[in-house]
Design a protein around this motif. Structure first.
Motif, PDB file in Angstrom:
ATOM      1  N   CYS A 257     -30.820  -9.170   5.376  1.00 59.02           N
ATOM      2  CA  CYS A 257     -30.394 -10.028   6.469  1.00 59.02           C
ATOM      3  C   CYS A 257     -28.929  -9.758   6.770  1.00 59.02           C
ATOM      4  O   CYS A 257     -28.159  -9.391   5.874  1.00 59.02           O
ATOM      5  N   CYS A 258     -28.553  -9.913   8.029  1.00 61.53           N
ATOM      6  CA  CYS A 258     -27.143  -9.822   8.400  1.00 61.53           C
ATOM      7  C   CYS A 258     -26.844 -10.864   9.467  1.00 61.53           C
ATOM      8  O   CYS A 258     -27.713 -11.202  10.279  1.00 61.53           O
ATOM      9  N   THR A 259     -25.619 -11.389   9.454  1.00 62.90           N
ATOM     10  CA  THR A 259     -25.219 -12.417  10.406  1.00 62.90           C
ATOM     11  C   THR A 259     -23.777 -12.200  10.804  1.00 62.90           C
ATOM     12  O   THR A 259     -22.967 -11.695  10.011  1.00 62.90           O
ATOM     13  N   TYR A 260     -23.439 -12.568  12.021  1.00 62.83           N
ATOM     14  CA  TYR A 260     -22.119 -12.287  12.609  1.00 62.83           C
ATOM     15  C   TYR A 260     -21.307 -13.560  12.719  1.00 62.83           C
ATOM     16  O   TYR A 260     -21.833 -14.618  13.116  1.00 62.83           O
ATOM     17  N   CYS A 261     -20.015 -13.473  12.384  1.00 64.02           N
ATOM     18  CA  CYS A 261     -19.079 -14.590  12.510  1.00 64.02           C
ATOM     19  C   CYS A 261     -18.059 -14.254  13.587  1.00 64.02           C
ATOM     20  O   CYS A 261     -17.222 -13.357  13.404  1.00 64.02           O
ATOM     21  N   ASP A 303     -26.763 -17.300   6.568  1.00 62.42           N
ATOM     22  CA  ASP A 303     -26.067 -17.667   7.796  1.00 62.42           C
ATOM     23  C   ASP A 303     -24.637 -18.065   7.420  1.00 62.42           C
ATOM     24  O   ASP A 303     -24.340 -18.292   6.239  1.00 62.42           O
ATOM     25  N   VAL A 304     -23.752 -18.130   8.424  1.00 61.62           N
ATOM     26  CA  VAL A 304     -22.344 -18.423   8.175  1.00 61.62           C
ATOM     27  C   VAL A 304     -21.902 -19.645   8.965  1.00 61.62           C
ATOM     28  O   VAL A 304     -22.453 -19.966  10.020  1.00 61.62           O
ATOM     29  N   ASP A 305     -20.930 -20.331   8.413  1.00 60.33           N
ATOM     30  CA  ASP A 305     -20.221 -21.381   9.138  1.00 60.33           C
ATOM     31  C   ASP A 305     -19.295 -20.689  10.138  1.00 60.33           C
ATOM     32  O   ASP A 305     -18.465 -19.870   9.756  1.00 60.33           O
ATOM     33  N   GLN A 306     -19.410 -21.008  11.438  1.00 61.60           N
ATOM     34  CA  GLN A 306     -18.653 -20.315  12.465  1.00 61.60           C
ATOM     35  C   GLN A 306     -17.150 -20.583  12.397  1.00 61.60           C
ATOM     36  O   GLN A 306     -16.375 -19.974  13.127  1.00 61.60           O
ATOM     37  N   PHE A 311     -20.427 -19.505   3.701  1.00 61.56           N
ATOM     38  CA  PHE A 311     -21.659 -18.849   4.116  1.00 61.56           C
ATOM     39  C   PHE A 311     -22.783 -19.350   3.213  1.00 61.56           C
ATOM     40  O   PHE A 311     -22.568 -19.731   2.056  1.00 61.56           O
ATOM     41  N   PHE A 312     -24.002 -19.376   3.763  1.00 62.40           N
ATOM     42  CA  PHE A 312     -25.146 -19.989   3.098  1.00 62.40           C
ATOM     43  C   PHE A 312     -26.230 -18.948   2.894  1.00 62.40           C
ATOM     44  O   PHE A 312     -26.439 -18.063   3.738  1.00 62.40           O
ATOM     45  N   SER A 343     -35.964 -18.820   6.338  1.00 65.30           N
ATOM     46  CA  SER A 343     -34.861 -18.668   7.292  1.00 65.30           C
ATOM     47  C   SER A 343     -34.030 -19.942   7.294  1.00 65.30           C
ATOM     48  O   SER A 343     -34.535 -21.026   6.955  1.00 65.30           O
ATOM     49  N   LEU A 344     -32.791 -19.824   7.673  1.00 68.85           N
ATOM     50  CA  LEU A 344     -31.906 -20.978   7.798  1.00 68.85           C
ATOM     51  C   LEU A 344     -30.867 -20.698   8.865  1.00 68.85           C
ATOM     52  O   LEU A 344     -30.551 -19.545   9.175  1.00 68.85           O
ATOM     53  N   GLN A 345     -30.327 -21.771   9.442  1.00 72.49           N
ATOM     54  CA  GLN A 345     -29.330 -21.638  10.496  1.00 72.49           C
ATOM     55  C   GLN A 345     -28.354 -22.791  10.426  1.00 72.49           C
ATOM     56  O   GLN A 345     -28.753 -23.947  10.266  1.00 72.49           O
ATOM     57  N   HIS A 346     -27.070 -22.466  10.542  1.00 72.48           N
ATOM     58  CA  HIS A 346     -26.032 -23.476  10.522  1.00 72.48           C
ATOM     59  C   HIS A 346     -25.669 -23.875  11.953  1.00 72.48           C
ATOM     60  O   HIS A 346     -25.469 -23.011  12.813  1.00 72.48           O
ATOM     61  N   LEU A 347     -25.583 -25.188  12.217  1.00 68.72           N
ATOM     62  CA  LEU A 347     -25.298 -25.700  13.549  1.00 68.72           C
ATOM     63  C   LEU A 347     -24.078 -26.604  13.503  1.00 68.72           C
ATOM     64  O   LEU A 347     -23.819 -27.265  12.498  1.00 68.72           O
TER      65      LEU A 347
END
Length: 356
Positions: A257-261, A303-306, A311-312, A343-347
């Motif tokens: 998995c990869c996520t962008y900040c 996922d990451v805290d923007q 990061f989680f 899956s998970l997502q930070h909002l």
């Protein structure tokens, strides 16, 4: 030396020969063998020329002339044929000087900050200069009034001070290197980047790039080797495009998995039990957090805290873990029903933040 003297030593016999007094400490020296001239530049921006010869076996050093070329200290000089040299200065200018007649033939003034180094490509007649700015400039010696070409790669640009420039003798190519260890190869025919390499200073992939900065760089023609220096250490690299291409991989393990900040312009990649933090613009590895979870547990999503604080990661044992974005320390843990987190997502931001 700081005592405002030029000291001459017999390199073959390793013995002192003579000393010559100067009016200022010379910061940069350049020997022009075909004219038997020694050029020196001081902190006031003045250029001096000495004629060097032998008189019945005795060294004879005669001061020929002095010329005010720059308004600030001269940082670098490079020889260009037949009788001229190029000088760089902290006053943001680059000058072409006829060393034989001691006159300024041209001046380039497009740099916005101090110029620290330069190199000359003989076949294309380009002078490549760099300094505190992240973009090197290519100047055409035969036309000093023409604006320079800016060597900038929109995909993976230099983002730090340029500390090394090397013009190839047998090909229209130029190597440039910056403080962070990013090396780029430019084609002077198109003024475009044809190769980019991120070299590691602290060992194999996974080391922290921010901990060590390059202070010196050179390329050895004929041996295809890169040398870099920082502090008391020197690194040697074999120029093997295939091997360097392999080093750009995030890990030997597959990336799950990869996520962008957007806040820090970074990317987090995760694999099995590790997470890695990458610079999005240059591809530089910024941090490597290993063994975030222990076997047989594996990471499945992230996922990451923007705001770039945490990061989680979700795991196969139904747990969600929160880690500090800057040092990788675990700050919180949530245990759910024991099923695999897919899956998970930070909002949200600040206090109104949720994890789905």
């Amino acid at each position: 030396s700081p005592d405002q003297m030029l000291h001459f030593t017999d390199a073959r016999n390793r013995r002192y020969v003579d000393s010559v007094a100067t009016d200022q400490s010379q910061l940069v020296l350049l020997w022009q063998d075909r004219n038997r001239l020694l050029a020196g530049a001081d902190r006031l921006g003045k250029l001096n020329a000495w004629s060097i010869g032998l008189d019945y076996g005795t060294l004879k050093c005669t001061h020929r002339d002095q010329l005010a070329v720059h308004k600030s200290p001269v940082t670098y000089m490079v020889d260009i044929q037949p009788d001229s040299i190029v000088t760089c200065s902290l006053d943001r200018t680059v000058a072409i000087v006829d060393l034989v007649h001691m006159e300024v033939m041209g001046r380039f003034e497009y740099h916005k900050k101090g110029v620290l180094l330069a190199d000359f490509h003989q076949s294309t007649r380009y002078v490549i200069t760099g300094g505190f700015e992240p973009e090197p400039l290519a100047w055409l010696v035969t036309n000093p009034k023409h604006p320079p070409f800016k060597l900038k790669d929109p995909e993976r640009p230099h983002q730090h001070q340029i500390i090394g420039i090397h013009a190839h003798k047998d090909a229209p190519l130029v190597h440039t290197a910056d403080l962070a260890g990013l090396i780029k190869v430019w084609d002077l025919r198109t003024m475009r980047c044809c190769e980019t390499h991120s070299c590691h200073l602290d060992g194999p992939p996974g080391s922290s790039y921010a901990s060590t900065k390059w202070r010196g760089f050179c390329y050895v023609d004929g041996h295809n080797r890169l040398l870099s220096a920082s502090g008391r250490k020197v690194w040697f690299y074999e120029y093997d495009p295939v091997e360097l291409e392999r080093q750009q991989c995030a890990s030997e393990d597959p990336v799950l998995c990869c996520t962008y900040c957007a806040c820090t312009n970074t990317v987090v990649t995760v694999s099995y039990n590790a997470a890695r933090l990458w610079d999005y613009s240059t591809g530089t590895l910024m941090a490597d957090y290993t063994e975030l979870v222990l076997d047989p547990v594996e990471i499945t999503c992230a996922d990451v805290d923007q705001e770039a604080r945490k990061f989680f990661v979700g795991c196969t044992d139904g747990k969600v873990l929160a880690f500090n974005y800057t040092n990788g320390l675990k700050v919180r843990e949530w245990a759910f029903i024991g099923k695999k987190i897919r899956s998970l997502q930070h909002l949200g931001r600040g206090e109104l933040s949720y994890l789905v």
